[in-house]
Design an enzyme around this catalytic site. Structure first.
Site, PDB file in Angstrom:
ATOM      1  N   LYS A   1       0.834  -0.939  -0.110  1.00  0.00           N
ATOM      2  CA  LYS A   1       0.070  -0.087  -0.105  1.00  0.00           C
ATOM      3  C   LYS A   1       1.013   1.043   0.112  1.00  0.00           C
ATOM      4  O   LYS A   1       0.811   2.024  -0.938  1.00  0.00           O
ATOM      5  CB  LYS A   1      -0.852  -0.051   1.146  1.00  0.00           C
ATOM      6  CG  LYS A   1      -1.671   1.282   1.545  1.00  0.00           C
ATOM      7  CD  LYS A   1      -2.228   1.460   3.030  1.00  0.00           C
ATOM      8  CE  LYS A   1      -2.618   2.712   3.304  1.00  0.00           C
ATOM      9  NZ  LYS A   1      -3.728   2.984   2.519  1.00  0.00           N
TER      10      LYS A   1
ATOM     11  N   TYR B   1      -9.475  -2.963  -1.908  1.00  0.00           N
ATOM     12  CA  TYR B   1      -9.446  -2.904  -3.421  1.00  0.00           C
ATOM     13  C   TYR B   1      -8.009  -2.060  -3.484  1.00  0.00           C
ATOM     14  O   TYR B   1      -7.852  -0.984  -2.648  1.00  0.00           O
ATOM     15  CB  TYR B   1     -10.421  -2.099  -4.001  1.00  0.00           C
ATOM     16  CG  TYR B   1     -10.606  -0.743  -3.513  1.00  0.00           C
ATOM     17  CD1 TYR B   1     -11.518  -0.414  -2.720  1.00  0.00           C
ATOM     18  CD2 TYR B   1      -9.971   0.374  -4.280  1.00  0.00           C
ATOM     19  CE1 TYR B   1     -11.582   0.951  -1.980  1.00  0.00           C
ATOM     20  CE2 TYR B   1     -10.315   1.817  -4.025  1.00  0.00           C
ATOM     21  CZ  TYR B   1     -11.197   2.015  -3.144  1.00  0.00           C
ATOM     22  OH  TYR B   1     -11.363   3.415  -2.440  1.00  0.00           O
TER      23      TYR B   1
ATOM     24  N   ASP C   1     -26.112   2.893   6.848  1.00  0.00           N
ATOM     25  CA  ASP C   1     -25.512   2.412   5.628  1.00  0.00           C
ATOM     26  C   ASP C   1     -25.436   1.058   5.476  1.00  0.00           C
ATOM     27  O   ASP C   1     -25.339   0.129   6.640  1.00  0.00           O
ATOM     28  CB  ASP C   1     -24.095   2.694   5.642  1.00  0.00           C
ATOM     29  CG  ASP C   1     -23.721   4.327   5.371  1.00  0.00           C
ATOM     30  OD1 ASP C   1     -24.721   4.900   4.851  1.00  0.00           O
ATOM     31  OD2 ASP C   1     -23.003   4.932   6.134  1.00  0.00           O
TER      32      ASP C   1
ATOM     33  N   HIS D   1     -14.348   6.967  -6.478  1.00  0.00           N
ATOM     34  CA  HIS D   1     -13.083   5.979  -6.359  1.00  0.00           C
ATOM     35  C   HIS D   1     -12.076   6.559  -6.932  1.00  0.00           C
ATOM     36  O   HIS D   1     -10.907   6.288  -6.917  1.00  0.00           O
ATOM     37  CB  HIS D   1     -13.367   4.664  -6.751  1.00  0.00           C
ATOM     38  CG  HIS D   1     -14.362   3.883  -5.779  1.00  0.00           C
ATOM     39  ND1 HIS D   1     -15.403   3.634  -6.417  1.00  0.00           N
ATOM     40  CD2 HIS D   1     -14.293   3.487  -4.582  1.00  0.00           C
ATOM     41  CE1 HIS D   1     -16.294   3.116  -5.286  1.00  0.00           C
ATOM     42  NE2 HIS D   1     -15.174   2.921  -4.263  1.00  0.00           N
TER      43      HIS D   1
HETATM   44  C1  LIG Z   1     -16.882   1.625   1.851  1.00  0.00           C
HETATM   45  N1  LIG Z   1     -15.863   0.430   1.986  1.00  0.00           N
HETATM   46  C2  LIG Z   1     -15.496  -0.189   2.979  1.00  0.00           C
HETATM   47  C3  LIG Z   1     -15.373  -1.639   3.189  1.00  0.00           C
HETATM   48  N2  LIG Z   1     -15.112  -2.218   4.202  1.00  0.00           N
HETATM   49  C4  LIG Z   1     -14.779  -1.500   5.361  1.00  0.00           C
HETATM   50  N3  LIG Z   1     -14.602  -2.166   6.323  1.00  0.00           N
HETATM   51  N4  LIG Z   1     -15.022  -0.502   5.411  1.00  0.00           N
HETATM   52  C5  LIG Z   1     -15.201   0.579   4.167  1.00  0.00           C
HETATM   53  O1  LIG Z   1     -15.293   1.892   4.384  1.00  0.00           O
HETATM   54  N5  LIG Z   1     -15.698  -2.492   1.983  1.00  0.00           N
HETATM   55  C6  LIG Z   1     -16.034  -1.605   0.770  1.00  0.00           C
HETATM   56  C7  LIG Z   1     -15.781  -0.189   0.791  1.00  0.00           C
HETATM   57  C8  LIG Z   1     -14.258  -0.228   0.394  1.00  0.00           C
HETATM   58  N6  LIG Z   1     -13.715   0.798   0.481  1.00  0.00           N
HETATM   59  C9  LIG Z   1     -12.627   1.304   1.077  1.00  0.00           C
HETATM   60  C10 LIG Z   1     -12.629   2.653   1.131  1.00  0.00           C
HETATM   61  C11 LIG Z   1     -11.286   3.175   1.878  1.00  0.00           C
HETATM   62  C12 LIG Z   1     -10.529   2.438   2.736  1.00  0.00           C
HETATM   63  C13 LIG Z   1      -9.554   3.001   3.236  1.00  0.00           C
HETATM   64  O2  LIG Z   1      -9.206   4.211   3.296  1.00  0.00           O
HETATM   65  N7  LIG Z   1      -8.910   2.245   4.368  1.00  0.00           N
HETATM   66  C14 LIG Z   1      -7.763   2.787   4.915  1.00  0.00           C
HETATM   67  C15 LIG Z   1      -7.296   2.515   6.379  1.00  0.00           C
HETATM   68  C16 LIG Z   1      -8.808   2.991   6.933  1.00  0.00           C
HETATM   69  C17 LIG Z   1      -8.245   2.968   8.713  1.00  0.00           C
HETATM   70  O3  LIG Z   1      -8.771   2.166   9.227  1.00  0.00           O
HETATM   71  N8  LIG Z   1      -7.692   3.842   8.934  1.00  0.00           N
HETATM   72  C18 LIG Z   1      -7.162   4.170  10.509  1.00  0.00           C
HETATM   73  C19 LIG Z   1      -5.444   3.879  10.240  1.00  0.00           C
HETATM   74  C20 LIG Z   1      -4.948   4.741   9.411  1.00  0.00           C
HETATM   75  C21 LIG Z   1      -3.324   4.515   9.439  1.00  0.00           C
HETATM   76  O4  LIG Z   1      -2.931   3.812   8.518  1.00  0.00           O
HETATM   77  N9  LIG Z   1      -2.649   4.752  10.295  1.00  0.00           N
HETATM   78  C22 LIG Z   1      -1.277   5.006  10.270  1.00  0.00           C
HETATM   79  C23 LIG Z   1      -0.637   5.828  10.954  1.00  0.00           C
HETATM   80  C24 LIG Z   1      -1.115   7.332  10.830  1.00  0.00           C
HETATM   81  C25 LIG Z   1      -0.263   7.949   9.712  1.00  0.00           C
HETATM   82  O5  LIG Z   1       0.405   8.358   9.946  1.00  0.00           O
HETATM   83  O6  LIG Z   1      -0.960   7.936   8.591  1.00  0.00           O
HETATM   84  C26 LIG Z   1      -0.821   3.357  10.669  1.00  0.00           C
HETATM   85  O7  LIG Z   1      -1.522   2.795  11.515  1.00  0.00           O
HETATM   86  O8  LIG Z   1       0.389   3.106  10.423  1.00  0.00           O
HETATM   87  C27 LIG Z   1      -7.388   5.539  10.851  1.00  0.00           C
HETATM   88  O9  LIG Z   1      -7.700   6.434  10.173  1.00  0.00           O
HETATM   89  O10 LIG Z   1      -7.203   5.694  12.188  1.00  0.00           O
HETATM   90  C28 LIG Z   1      -6.373   2.699   3.717  1.00  0.00           C
HETATM   91  O11 LIG Z   1      -5.395   3.529   4.189  1.00  0.00           O
HETATM   92  O12 LIG Z   1      -6.310   1.590   3.459  1.00  0.00           O
HETATM   93  C29 LIG Z   1     -10.872   1.017   2.846  1.00  0.00           C
HETATM   94  C30 LIG Z   1     -12.063   0.500   1.894  1.00  0.00           C
HETATM   95  N1  LIG Z   2     -20.898   6.694   5.585  1.00  0.00           N
HETATM   96  C1  LIG Z   2     -19.996   5.985   4.649  1.00  0.00           C
HETATM   97  C2  LIG Z   2     -20.406   5.135   3.667  1.00  0.00           C
HETATM   98  C3  LIG Z   2     -19.435   4.320   2.917  1.00  0.00           C
HETATM   99  S1  LIG Z   2     -20.115   3.094   2.157  1.00  0.00           S
HETATM  100  C4  LIG Z   2     -19.048   7.078   4.099  1.00  0.00           C
HETATM  101  O1  LIG Z   2     -19.516   8.148   3.781  1.00  0.00           O
HETATM  102  O2  LIG Z   2     -17.931   6.748   3.979  1.00  0.00           O
END
Ligand SMILES: CN1c2c(nc(N)[nH]c2=O)NC[C@@H]1CNc1ccc(C(=O)N[C@@H](CCC(=O)N[C@@H](CCC(=O)N[C@@H](CCC(=O)O)C(=O)O)C(=O)O)C(=O)O)cc1
Ligand SMILES: N[C@@H](CCS)C(=O)O
Ligand SMILES: [Zn+2]
Length: 765
Positions: free
Chosen positions: A19, A521, A608, A704
């Site tokens: 990632k 994804y 949702d 997206h």
């Molecule tokens: C709507 N969608 C989702 C699905 N499933 C889910 N469980 N949630 C969803 O929202 N399935 C269908 C779709 C898939 N779409 C997405 C869209 C976006 C993401 C996404 O953005 N994922 C993030 C991680 C999100 C998260 O948990 N963030 C945490 C931790 C963040 C992090 O990485 N922190 C760092 C330290 C901070 C820094 O310096 O940046 C670390 O831990 O190292 C948070 O925000 O606290 C992603 O980055 O991939 C997923 C599915």
């Molecule tokens: N309320 C959520 C739905 C994602 S499916 C959002 O806006 O991210």
């Protein structure tokens, strides 16, 4: 001898290295060479993990920078001209198909991305032209990576997606009419060429995935297996292990004669152990069974006793040389390693197994069958102890939750009045214009938000400091929504790490992890919380932020919850009680939250349910109806405890809604927002055909991609929608939440969206 095998390994790496590398490359901070080198490093590391675990059959070509189906689109040069004509280099062309490209005068949206079967992984849909042709890309990746592993001393079994599944999982491009399966003849020579090259490189076996065999298939698709596997099973080509997963294939065993040339057939015996006997009875002489007994979709430790019994019953019929012990599917759907979890309660940690541990599990099961249980005595004893501890744990039986479930009455599922009556009260109360504009909930999750949350999680800032920061973020998004002149506001979800994990962290009965990431994804990952016991809500989960937001906003503020089915589907669920029981427990917790939000002055509440469609059993019939019945009941139970004047919204993305339209309608939500911008507006006809009375916001643009839709594009989209929907029924909103976007593009896109809505509003006067 029974061999052990893994069908695919997670790609991200122990610290989501892929990632980070991808995103750095997209941001121009990592060179192409360094990205490719990082991919190579990860592949080698993952092969080594499996080799060290003692896995006999290790996969290659399971790694993809973005998505494995997208890899095949490029591999077969099934690249739509809008990408191939841009002069992009191979890697950028690949990413352009996956995520769109808007740079240096090139402006192409991504291909459609859809759910991979019933999982939370998304694949890029192959998109075909009427005059489609195929050829083998000169970068023959499966061969290159096979060679790469070989150079490292590891002989792998390459994995490719089979031709019938590749075509059936694709579609005709917009304005094209080709039936994908009719392209088989043109595609097969390219598969033959690929397999020939793999054989030349030294691949004795190839895993060829035909997971569509778990679906109900049209006859012409079933018929396609015969010519396909007649061509692909030739003594000059590698032997094939045909893999199916996520369901049973008993209803499709009539295609087995067409598969008589394949060396082995893999079936998912975690999901459908009962298919074992029938499938064995249909194997031809010498054909091998790959028995998927280690769950590739969930994190529970394998019950060794049960798995060994299954494998031994296969061995009794087939002999040891005709049985492989395997993961049920690729391990793509489980996190990398349990060893990274330093904070998990030791009681529950002992119940789990992630990809690295599962690689060892297949080898232990194979050894137990080959050399007898005494050869792995310690492992079997420890496993039995852990299975026993889980089943007798207090967490799995919480009396107050059970008692509440027993008291649920039929009327608890229904709103007080039918929609027309509710709507007239809502209209009076909310005073919204025609074509109301709104967003789906989240606004960009900026680096700053993540940094502050990370500091709070590590204890580097206090709860008060974090709360102040969140309030400041909410103030800012409200100001932006004022400027944009949206009609129904959201608080932007800055306090949420993820729409499911956030709730998991606040509910009893769940545990959550620090590193257990799973690819959703492209570079996006999720960290599904784990349901370990009976679920209940110890305290309100979202009221503080929504109440604050409503107190500073001039317009109606929408409360934002994740529905019971989505919480269930995007968590790792229990495997010891039925999912309907877990959904009902979640629904009761959310019902209390909805009631508390209303009491706090939130009169529009969105629940949702984007995963409702994904949970639909893959085959039509009784099972689907049973699922929809308890799924719809759970949603209704969570939303029915409020006044008529409070408006319930629900949101669906990643859902082809036509085939479960009756269930969406049965939710009785006042407003639905659905992902639609990449689908044909014709699909909205179902709302007309079914005389759908309530309100709908089909997404007017894709979220997206970083690409900004023009005002004209959005107007055109609305015009298409108005061919099917009544003006008084139509809401204007994006496809989904905006958390993955940057502010710059978000503001620009929403400005165009609001302008387009205003244009149509002015036309109504
Ligand atoms: C709507 N969608 C989702 C699905 N499933 C889910 N469980 N949630 C969803 O929202 N399935 C269908 C779709 C898939 N779409 C997405 C869209 C976006 C993401 C996404 O953005 N994922 C993030 C991680 C999100 C998260 O948990 N963030 C945490 C931790 C963040 C992090 O990485 N922190 C760092 C330290 C901070 C820094 O310096 O940046 C670390 O831990 O190292 C948070 O925000 O606290 C992603 O980055 O991939 C997923 C599915
Ligand atoms: N309320 C959520 C739905 C994602 S499916 C959002 O806006 O991210
Ligand atoms: Zn969504």
């Amino acid at each position: 001898m029974v061999h052990s095998s893994v069908l695919g390994f997670p790609r991200m790496g122990v610290l989501r290295d892929l990632k980070k590398a991808n995103e750095a490359y997209w941001a121009g901070k990592l060179s192409k060479e360094d990205l490719l080198a990082e991919g190579k490093r990860l592949r080698l590391e993952h092969w080594k993990i499996q080799k060290d675990a003692g896995v006999d059959i290790i996969p290659s070509n399971d790694f993809a920078f973005y998505d494995h189906v997208l890899d095949h689109i490029q591999l077969f040069n099934a690249i739509p001209e809008r990408y191939s004509s841009q002069g992009l280099d191979r890697l950028d062309e690949y990413f352009a198909m996956g995520r769109g490209h808007q740079k240096d005068g090139v402006d192409v949206p991504s291909l459609e991305m859809v759910k991979w079967f019933d999982s939370n992984y998304h694949y890029v849909k192959p998109t075909f032209q009427d005059n489609q042709s195929f050829s083998l890309n000169d970068n023959v990746k499966p061969v290159k990576v096979f060679q790469e592993a070989k150079d490292a001393g590891i002989i792998t079994r390459p994995v490719i997606l089979g031709p019938v599944s590749f075509l059936h999982l694709g579609k005709a491009d917009r304005d094209q009419t080709v039936d994908p399966i009719s392209l088989l003849e043109k595609l097969l020579p390219v598969y033959v060429e690929l397999l020939t090259k793999l054989k030349e490189a030294g691949a004795e076996y190839v895993q060829i995935d035909e997971p569509i065999l778990v679906f109900d298939l049209p006859q012409k698709v079933k018929d396609a297996f015969k010519p396909a596997y007649a061509k692909l099973t030739d003594s000059n080509l590698p032997k094939l292990v045909l893999a199916t997963y996520f369901g049973d294939i008993v209803h499709n065993t009539d295609v087995f004669p067409a598969l008589s040339g394949v060396a082995a057939i893999h079936i998912d015996l975690v999901r459908n152990p009962e298919q074992l006997e029938t499938v064995i009875s249909k194997l031809r002489d010498k054909q091998v069974l790959s028995a998927g007994v280690v769950d590739g979709r969930n994190i529970w430790k394998t019950n060794f006793k049960r798995a060994i019994e299954i494998v031994e019953s296969a061995v009794q019929k087939l002999g040891k040389d005709r049985v492989i012990v395997a993961t049920s599917s690729s391990l793509l759907h489980v996190p990398h390693t349990l060893d990274s979890e330093k904070k998990l309660d030791t009681e529950v940690k002992d119940w789990f197994s992630f990809a690295v541990q599962k690689a060892s599990e297949v080898t232990i099961i194979a050894k137990a069958v080959n050399d007898g249980p005494a050869s792995v005595k310690a492992e079997l004893e420890a496993n039995a102890k852990s299975v026993q501890a889980r089943s007798s744990s207090k967490r799995t039986n919480v009396p107050h939750v059970k008692e509440r479930q027993e008291k649920i009455k039929a009327e608890d599922h229904n709103r007080q009045s039918p929609f027309p009556e509710r709507y007239s009260q809502q209209k009076e109360h909310l005073k919204l214009p025609i074509f109301p504009t709104t967003t789906i909930g989240s606004f960009p999750q900026t680096k700053e938000i993540r940094i502050q949350r990370n500091k709070f999680t590590k204890g580097e800032i206090t709860a008060e400091e974090y709360e102040k920061f969140i309030e400041k973020e909410i103030d800012e998004v409200i100001k932006i929504q004022d400027e944009l002149d949206l009609d129904v506001y959201v608080h932007g979800e800055p306090e949420r790490n993820d729409m499911v994990q956030y709730f998991g962290e606040r509910l009893d009965g769940y545990v959550f992890t620090t590193h257990a990431w799973v690819q959703s994804y492209g570079s996006r990952c999720v960290r599904p919380p784990i349901i370990v016991g009976d679920i209940s809500r110890p305290a309100p989960m979202t009221v503080k932020e929504s109440k604050y937001a409503a107190s500073v906003a001039k317009k109606p503020m929408k409360g934002m919850l994740t529905g019971p089915i989505t919480c269930l589907r995007w968590s790792f669920p229990r495997d010891d009680v039925h999912q309907s029981v877990q959904a009902q427990q979640l629904a009761l917790a959310l019902r209390d939250e909805v009631i508390d939000l209303e009491a706090a002055g939130i009169f529009v509440i969105q629940v949702d349910e984007p995963a409702l469609r994904e949970g639909l059993p893959l085959r039509s019939g009784k099972e689907r109806e049973a699922y929809l019945s308890w799924a719809v009941d759970s949603f209704k139970l969570s939303t029915a405890g409020i006044k008529d004047s409070t408006q319930i919204h629900s949101h669906f993305c990643y859902s082809e809604f036509q085939d479960f339209f009756h269930a969406i309608a049965a939710l009785d939500a006042d407003v639905l927002s659905i992902e639609n911008s990449k689908s044909d507006a014709k699909l909205l006809k179902v709302f007309v055909d079914q005389a759908y009375p309530r309100h709908i916001g089909p997404g007017v643009y894709d979220i997206h991609s970083p690409r900004i839709p023009s005002e004209q594009e959005i107007k055109d989209r609305i015009a298409e929608m108005l061919q099917y929907l009544r003006p008084d029924q139509l809401w204007i909103n994006p496809d989904c939440g905006l958390k993955t976007r940057q502010w710059k593009e978000t503001k620009a896109a929403l400005t165009n969206m609001v302008q387009a809505a205003k244009y149509y509003r002015s036309q109504q006067k």
